[in-house]
Design an enzyme around this catalytic site. Structure first.
Site, PDB file in Angstrom:
ATOM      1  CD  GLN A 135      71.946  74.004  98.419  1.00 31.75           C
ATOM      2  OE1 GLN A 135      72.377  75.139  98.595  1.00 31.75           O
ATOM      3  NE2 GLN A 135      71.953  73.076  99.375  1.00 31.75           N
ATOM      4  CB  ILE A 137      75.161  73.723  88.682  1.00 30.48           C
ATOM      5  CG1 ILE A 137      76.611  74.150  88.952  1.00 30.48           C
ATOM      6  CG2 ILE A 137      74.192  74.558  89.506  1.00 30.48           C
ATOM      7  CD1 ILE A 137      76.912  75.613  88.602  1.00 30.48           C
ATOM      8  CG  HIS A 153      71.320  76.691  93.157  1.00 33.50           C
ATOM      9  ND1 HIS A 153      72.204  76.477  94.199  1.00 33.50           N
ATOM     10  CD2 HIS A 153      70.299  77.420  93.676  1.00 33.50           C
ATOM     11  CE1 HIS A 153      71.730  77.053  95.294  1.00 33.50           C
ATOM     12  NE2 HIS A 153      70.591  77.620  95.011  1.00 33.50           N
ATOM     13  CB  CYS A 161      68.604  81.973  73.909  1.00 33.80           C
ATOM     14  SG  CYS A 161      68.737  83.380  72.772  1.00 33.80           S
ATOM     15  CB  CYS A 202      70.368  81.236  70.318  1.00 31.98           C
ATOM     16  SG  CYS A 202      68.803  80.356  70.247  1.00 31.98           S
ATOM     17  CB  THR A 245      74.004  71.469 101.838  1.00 30.25           C
ATOM     18  OG1 THR A 245      73.686  72.869 101.768  1.00 30.25           O
ATOM     19  CG2 THR A 245      73.071  70.790 102.831  1.00 30.25           C
ATOM     20  CB  SER A 246      77.585  75.351 103.776  1.00 28.06           C
ATOM     21  OG  SER A 246      76.867  76.106 102.802  1.00 28.06           O
ATOM     22  CG  ASN A 270      78.258  68.965 106.032  1.00 30.19           C
ATOM     23  OD1 ASN A 270      79.395  69.008 105.589  1.00 30.19           O
ATOM     24  ND2 ASN A 270      77.341  69.865 105.697  1.00 30.19           N
ATOM     25  CB  CYS A 288      78.883  62.747 101.714  1.00 32.15           C
ATOM     26  SG  CYS A 288      78.561  64.391 102.393  1.00 32.15           S
TER      27      CYS A 288
END
Length: 304
Positions: A135, A137, A153, A161, A202, A245-246, A270, A288
């Site tokens: 997840q 980015i 994600h 564009c 672009c 991750t939550s 976690n 982690c």
């Protein structure tokens, strides 16, 4: 089919929820924290899926959308990361993402990123596979050396564009001249109010359309092509790790429990338990970067 309602899943909105997934009765036995038991499962697994969230990158110093980093200036991050906000105030949203891009570009992979990448490289030589379903980015998995990464994600290091839809890898810093030294998160900083024609544009011939970050905004559907690949990995893996991750952002929060519903061992790593901990066979609590490296280290049974 593993995903019982494929159409709903493919159109699943990126949204937040704390609801526990409806499904078959769950074994209420407390998840095991026996590392030697997990290591035995790891030594036997042929196809390992590792689902990662913001906690992995938080250990690299990348802020999450929640907690003390929930706000950028006076706005909640989740209110800026929407198609409506980008349509109304593209300059403000680009400042927000420029800040996040520049921050991510300066960070280095955490111990967890490096352990995952090393594990993938090592097991590939043994005819075994590791896939990262993330997840995040920030592209830190790729920077660490991971090759098989599914980014559900999107990526801060890509643009799309809004006119021609062309997706391009873009790691320029700054991404455009008008955003240089912009995006400071302090609440007393005024918006730069950059004219739209000065925002990232672009480079495709005869286009010059406005670019946006190639990330999934809240309220948008996830890429169906990526989800198809995720589904395939969920159907074939024989061990799953859910890391940092939550487990409250859907549909990604469903991935681990869906795999567990096949009877596949799922281990959660976690700093705390989550709404999905009860679905998993193992839970290892702590950072982690501390718990994951020994879990993925070379097993005595491995032949190099």
């Amino acid at each position: 089919m593993l995903l019982q309602n494929r159409a709903v899943f493919a159109l699943g909105l990126r949204m937040c929820s704390t609801n526990v997934m409806r499904g078959p009765a769950v074994d209420t036995t407390r998840p095991s924290s026996d590392m030697s038991e997990f290591r035995k499962l790891f030594s036997q697994a042929k196809h390992i899926a590792i689902i990662t969230g913001a906690g992995v990158s938080a250990e690299s110093g990348v802020p999450t959308f929640r907690g003390e980093n929930e706000k950028w200036r006076k706005w909640r991050s989740q209110d800026l990361a929407t198609p409506e906000a980008f349509s109304r105030t593209p300059s403000r949203v680009w400042e927000f993402y420029h800040y996040r891009r520049e921050l991510a570009l300066r960070k280095r992979p955490s111990a967890a990123h490096l352990a995952i990448a090393e594990c993938e490289t090592r097991l590939k030589k043994q005819g075994r596979s590791v896939v990262v379903i993330t997840q995040c980015i920030d592209d830190l998995h790729q920077q660490a050396g991971s090759k098989h990464v599914l980014k559900v994600h999107g990526s801060l290091m890509e643009t799309r564009c809004v006119s021609c839809r062309e997706v391009t890898v873009n790691k320029r810093s700054p991404i455009c001249a008008a955003l240089k030294d912009k995006g400071a998160p302090d609440p007393d900083v005024a918006d730069a109010q950059i004219p739209v024609d000065k925002l990232p544009r672009c480079n495709e011939r005869d286009c010059r359309g406005l670019l946006r970050p190639n990330v999934v905004f809240f309220g948008e559907t996830l890429d169906s092509h990526i989800l198809t690949k995720v589904e395939k990995e969920m159907e074939t893996c024989d061990l799953c790790l859910v890391v940092g991750t939550s487990s409250i952002v859907y549909p990604a929060a469903m991935f681990g429990p869906q795999i567990a519903s096949r009877g596949v061992p799922v281990a959660e790593f976690n700093t705390h338990t989550t709404p999905k901990t009860e679905y998993f066979t193992h839970h290892f609590q702590g950072p982690c970067g501390t718990t994951l490296p020994p879990a993925l280290a070379r097993h005595e049974s491995e032949v190099i």
